[in-house]
Design a protein around this motif. Structure first.
Motif, short mmCIF file in Angstrom:
data_model
loop_
_atom_site.label_atom_id
_atom_site.label_comp_id
_atom_site.label_asym_id
_atom_site.label_seq_id
_atom_site.Cartn_x
_atom_site.Cartn_y
_atom_site.Cartn_z
N SER A 133 -83.18 -81.69 -3.93
CA SER A 133 -82.96 -82.57 -2.73
C SER A 133 -83.38 -81.66 -1.26
O SER A 133 -82.84 -80.60 -1.11
CB SER A 133 -81.80 -83.24 -2.13
OG SER A 133 -80.00 -82.10 -2.96
N ASN A 134 -83.42 -81.94 -0.50
CA ASN A 134 -83.80 -81.45 0.70
C ASN A 134 -82.68 -81.28 1.34
O ASN A 134 -82.83 -80.49 2.08
CB ASN A 134 -84.52 -82.91 1.91
CG ASN A 134 -85.98 -83.32 1.58
OD1 ASN A 134 -86.15 -82.30 1.17
ND2 ASN A 134 -86.35 -84.42 1.99
N GLN A 135 -81.47 -81.92 1.31
CA GLN A 135 -79.88 -81.57 1.60
C GLN A 135 -79.25 -80.08 0.92
O GLN A 135 -79.29 -79.11 1.82
CB GLN A 135 -79.26 -81.83 1.22
CG GLN A 135 -77.89 -81.83 1.87
CD GLN A 135 -77.69 -81.83 3.66
OE1 GLN A 135 -78.88 -82.95 4.46
NE2 GLN A 135 -76.96 -81.32 4.30
N LYS A 136 -80.13 -79.89 -0.18
CA LYS A 136 -79.80 -78.43 -1.25
C LYS A 136 -80.61 -78.05 -0.70
O LYS A 136 -80.46 -76.42 -0.50
CB LYS A 136 -80.00 -78.67 -2.19
CG LYS A 136 -79.78 -77.91 -3.34
CD LYS A 136 -77.86 -77.25 -3.22
CE LYS A 136 -77.18 -78.46 -3.74
NZ LYS A 136 -75.50 -77.66 -3.99
N VAL A 137 -81.64 -77.94 -0.35
CA VAL A 137 -82.81 -76.99 0.43
C VAL A 137 -82.32 -76.64 1.45
O VAL A 137 -82.51 -75.13 1.92
CB VAL A 137 -84.16 -77.57 0.69
CG1 VAL A 137 -85.01 -76.91 1.28
CG2 VAL A 137 -85.13 -77.87 -0.67
N ILE A 138 -81.34 -77.04 2.72
CA ILE A 138 -80.95 -76.94 4.04
C ILE A 138 -79.61 -75.84 3.54
O ILE A 138 -79.94 -75.55 4.18
CB ILE A 138 -80.98 -78.40 4.40
CG1 ILE A 138 -82.32 -79.15 4.80
CG2 ILE A 138 -80.60 -77.63 6.11
CD1 ILE A 138 -82.27 -80.44 5.32
N GLU A 139 -79.33 -76.65 2.54
CA GLU A 139 -78.58 -74.91 1.95
C GLU A 139 -78.41 -74.56 1.58
O GLU A 139 -78.07 -73.13 3.03
CB GLU A 139 -77.15 -76.52 1.25
CG GLU A 139 -76.06 -75.54 0.84
CD GLU A 139 -75.68 -76.11 -0.22
OE1 GLU A 139 -74.78 -74.90 -1.14
OE2 GLU A 139 -76.13 -77.19 -0.24
N TRP A 140 -79.02 -74.35 1.62
CA TRP A 140 -80.03 -73.06 0.57
C TRP A 140 -80.65 -71.87 0.97
O TRP A 140 -81.28 -70.79 1.58
CB TRP A 140 -80.60 -73.09 -0.77
CG TRP A 140 -79.50 -72.86 -1.79
CD1 TRP A 140 -79.15 -74.86 -2.31
CD2 TRP A 140 -78.33 -72.48 -2.44
NE1 TRP A 140 -77.82 -74.35 -2.99
CE2 TRP A 140 -77.67 -72.85 -2.99
CE3 TRP A 140 -78.80 -70.78 -2.61
CZ2 TRP A 140 -76.44 -72.24 -3.95
CZ3 TRP A 140 -77.32 -70.04 -3.60
CH2 TRP A 140 -77.03 -70.73 -4.57
N ARG A 141 -80.91 -72.42 2.08
CA ARG A 141 -82.00 -71.34 3.48
C ARG A 141 -81.04 -71.24 4.32
O ARG A 141 -81.50 -70.72 5.02
CB ARG A 141 -83.50 -71.95 4.23
CG ARG A 141 -84.39 -72.77 2.79
CD ARG A 141 -85.05 -73.44 3.93
NE ARG A 141 -86.29 -72.47 4.90
CZ ARG A 141 -87.43 -72.84 5.35
NH1 ARG A 141 -88.26 -74.27 4.99
NH2 ARG A 141 -87.99 -72.18 6.03
N ARG A 142 -80.40 -71.85 4.88
CA ARG A 142 -79.32 -71.34 5.20
C ARG A 142 -78.02 -70.43 4.77
O ARG A 142 -78.42 -69.37 5.63
CB ARG A 142 -78.03 -72.40 5.43
CG ARG A 142 -78.28 -73.57 6.73
CD ARG A 142 -77.50 -74.47 7.05
NE ARG A 142 -77.39 -74.75 7.99
CZ ARG A 142 -77.03 -76.65 7.81
NH1 ARG A 142 -76.77 -76.15 6.38
NH2 ARG A 142 -77.27 -77.21 8.65
N ARG A 143 -77.93 -70.03 3.43
CA ARG A 143 -77.65 -68.86 2.90
C ARG A 143 -78.43 -68.22 2.51
O ARG A 143 -78.36 -67.10 3.17
CB ARG A 143 -77.19 -69.52 1.15
CG ARG A 143 -76.38 -70.04 1.17
CD ARG A 143 -75.39 -70.22 -0.02
NE ARG A 143 -74.42 -71.65 -0.50
CZ ARG A 143 -74.15 -71.84 -1.18
NH1 ARG A 143 -74.08 -70.70 -2.27
NH2 ARG A 143 -72.72 -73.10 -0.75
N PHE A 144 -80.51 -67.56 2.33
CA PHE A 144 -80.88 -67.11 2.61
C PHE A 144 -81.20 -66.36 3.72
O PHE A 144 -81.29 -64.90 4.35
CB PHE A 144 -82.22 -67.32 1.84
CG PHE A 144 -82.39 -67.69 0.74
CD1 PHE A 144 -81.26 -67.22 -0.59
CD2 PHE A 144 -83.14 -68.69 -0.44
CE1 PHE A 144 -80.70 -67.37 -2.30
CE2 PHE A 144 -82.46 -69.04 -1.52
CZ PHE A 144 -81.77 -68.15 -2.46
N GLY A 145 -80.99 -67.61 5.11
CA GLY A 145 -80.71 -66.76 5.92
C GLY A 145 -80.21 -65.65 6.88
O GLY A 145 -80.73 -64.99 7.53
N GLU A 146 -78.89 -66.19 6.19
CA GLU A 146 -78.06 -65.38 6.14
C GLU A 146 -78.34 -63.71 6.20
O GLU A 146 -77.27 -62.70 6.20
CB GLU A 146 -76.75 -65.87 6.20
CG GLU A 146 -75.76 -67.13 6.84
CD GLU A 146 -75.68 -66.24 8.64
OE1 GLU A 146 -75.53 -65.38 8.30
OE2 GLU A 146 -75.77 -67.17 9.30
#
Length: 307
Positions: A133-146
């Motif tokens: 899902s797009n929501q899951k993509v946003i969540e994991w991009r935040r984690r990878f961003g950190e």
């Protein structure tokens, strides 16, 4: 893992064929196990867990993705009742709000990490390619961003006695966010640093601290004469050569974003540090391990006793 370490064979063989090869390597049951092994090899997931109650190695239960204590008493296998999720306290641990059917597999995680470290895919492209899902993509991009922010905050200094270093600076403003960008590169080795500071160029002592943190004493520094930073460099004892125009593309060509600008800057810093895609993927996994170190046996025991 040290930034100078040669990227491992396993990363190279999995990533060298590009994203399509990467995707084919991690499909099906075999792909899921290969992905899990890859994450274990880079200390992103634990290879094993010792039961804090029985002091024996737990067995892995693939269906539940847990380590379960099963010890032998004579010819019988006895479960003491201790178990712990494989992903507990790792970057792979799902949030409590995640629905069971929306959780990503080991294979999806590895592919997502490879996409993030080596390409510039949009949210929708990642969602389609990985069937999440797009929501899951946003969540994991935040984690990878950190993870990239952690990398950006732990860069090594460059230069040294007699080493030529080129520096440059710029400023970017996006919406209400204003950042000072400062970077440098050794002319021969091409080793780089690039930092961003919110709110504009720091003043006086803080600017001196930034320069000394990232450019070693004795460096021979080339910069633009009109940017004003040369006076601070001169006072700090650096040898200078100034030109009317002197630009470093990786400093000036910053990708902007309407959202997640801090993550975008950190991601840019990470990607310019490694020219080769396989090396970038390898070091991204290594950076995950540094950001989210695996728990020691003592920490697992303490966590279990507190529950």
């Amino acid at each position: 893992m040290d930034i100078e370490e040669i990227n491992c064979f396993h990363c190279t063989t999995q990533c060298e064929g590009g994203l399509e090869t990467m995707k084919s390597n991690f499909t099906g049951v075999d792909g899921e196990e290969k992905a899990r092994t890859l994450l274990q090899d880079h200390d992103v997931l634990p290879k094993g867990v010792q039961c804090p109650l029985c002091d024996v190695d737990c067995e892995y239960a693939p269906d539940s993705q847990e380590f379960v204590c099963i010890r032998l008493e004579g010819d019988k296998k006895v479960m003491c009742g201790y178990s712990v999720a494989e992903r507990k306290d790792t970057i792979c641990q799902e949030s409590s709000q995640s629905k069971q059917d929306d959780r990503i597999s080991h294979s999806q995680f590895v592919q997502f990490a490879c996409y993030y470290a080596t390409t510039e895919l949009t949210f929708s492209e990642v969602a389609i390619n990985l069937n999440i899902s797009n929501q899951k993509v946003i969540e994991w991009r935040r984690r990878f961003g950190e993870v990239c922010v952690n990398f950006a905050n732990n860069q090594s200094p460059i230069g040294g006695k007699g080493i030529d270093v080129s520096i440059d600076e710029t400023a970017i403003t996006e919406s209400t966010q204003n950042y000072w960008i400062f970077g440098g590169m050794e002319k021969v080795s091409k080793r780089k640093f690039l930092i961003y500071i919110k709110g504009g160029r720091p003043r006086a002592e803080r600017l001196s601290d930034v320069i000394k943190k990232y450019i070693r004493p004795g460096s021979y520094v080339t910069c633009e004469e009109s940017n004003g930073i040369q006076f601070k460099l001169s006072r700090l004892g650096y040898k200078l050569e100034c030109f009317k125009t002197h630009h470093l593309p990786f400093v000036r060509e910053i990708p902007l974003a309407r959202t997640f600008l801090r993550y975008k800057l950190a991601h840019h810093i990470f990607t310019i540090s490694f020219d080769d895609g396989a090396a970038r993927f390898h070091h991204f996994l290594a950076e995950i391990a540094r950001k989210y170190p695996l728990q020691t046996a003592a920490a697992v025991a303490a966590s279990s006793s507190a529950q």
